[in-house]
Design an enzyme around this catalytic site. Structure first.
Site, PDB file in Angstrom:
ATOM      1  N   GLY A  59       9.539  12.792  -6.020  1.00 42.27           N
ATOM      2  CA  GLY A  59      10.692  11.992  -5.626  1.00 42.27           C
ATOM      3  C   GLY A  59      10.422  10.841  -4.684  1.00 42.27           C
ATOM      4  CG  ASP A 113       8.531  14.556 -13.272  1.00 37.37           C
ATOM      5  OD1 ASP A 113       7.930  13.595 -12.767  1.00 37.37           O
ATOM      6  OD2 ASP A 113       7.938  15.558 -13.726  1.00 37.37           O
ATOM      7  CG  ASP A 126       3.774   6.904 -10.387  1.00 35.27           C
ATOM      8  OD1 ASP A 126       2.848   6.133 -10.677  1.00 35.27           O
ATOM      9  OD2 ASP A 126       3.737   7.679  -9.411  1.00 35.27           O
ATOM     10  CE  LYS A 181       0.414   7.140 -12.695  1.00 40.65           C
ATOM     11  NZ  LYS A 181       0.383   8.161 -11.633  1.00 40.65           N
TER      12      LYS A 181
END
Length: 209
Positions: A63, A83, A124, A164
């Site tokens: 988070g 997620d 990410d 990413k």
């Protein structure tokens, strides 16, 4: 039964982790992870996140990025996070737990987004690493392709995308695709990104609808 001995690589990683100045700073500041320093550095350079924006955070747990984004968008903004791992609640973050690769999870995430277009998509995400590049790189590229597909579905005109990516097979082709969809594309290697890591962040702005 005795515990298995740590491997040399895991022992090295643990030492690096606890000696890491960004890990120490995150703990002192009550932040959820050292990753927050990566998005903070990108924000300082590129000024992407503004008050009132709607942000999607993919690969959000634990988070750190969501925590940062909530402060940036303020009370009139939205942060929608996803997620595969659980994440402790953050005030102002709409969190969906599930595997982004599954159609049902993507549909649920799109449902959370609703009809309004998104200003920024952050990713990410990274697969569980096996240590074998021939396995890990395709898994990683699959995730970033899915994130880019989501841009095509929900990102607003002139919106931004931060993702990413691990340099390796498929990286140049992916970068070329991103450049075809956005007006300005930069590659960032934040100071808080470990030097031996192959990770970089593609920062793309000016989405072309």
């Amino acid at each position: 039964m005795s515990k298995k001995k740590r491997t040399a690589s895991s022992t090295r990683w643990l030492k690096e982790h606890f000696d890491d100045k960004y890990v120490q700073q995150a703990q002192k500041q009550g932040l959820r992870s050292r990753a927050v320093f990566k998005i903070d550095e990108i924000q300082q350079k590129d000024k992407l996140i503004k008050q009132g924006m709607t942000v999607v955070d993919l690969g959000a747990a634990p988070g750190g990025w969501s925590q940062f984004c909530v402060e940036q968008v303020g009370p009139h903004g939205r942060v929608i996070a996803c997620d595969i791992l659980p994440m402790d609640p953050i005030a102002g973050v709409d969190f969906l737990q599930g595997d982004f690769r599954e159609e049902a999870v993507l549909s649920a995430l799109l449902g959370r987004v609703g009809e309004q277009k998104v200003d920024i998509i952050l990713s990410d995400m990274a697969p569980n690493m096996s240590g074998t590049p021939a396995v890990d790189q395709p898994r990683s590229m699959y995730l970033v392709e899915l994130a880019l597909e989501m841009c095509k579905q929900v990102l607003a005109a002139k919106g931004s995308f931060v993702v990413k990516v691990f340099q390796g097979a498929g990286f140049e082709e992916y970068l070329k695709e991103v450049r075809s969809l956005f007006s300005v594309v930069k590659i960032r290697k934040p100071d808080s990104s470990r030097s031996r890591s192959r990770e970089v962040y593609i920062v793309a702005t000016g989405f072309k609808l």
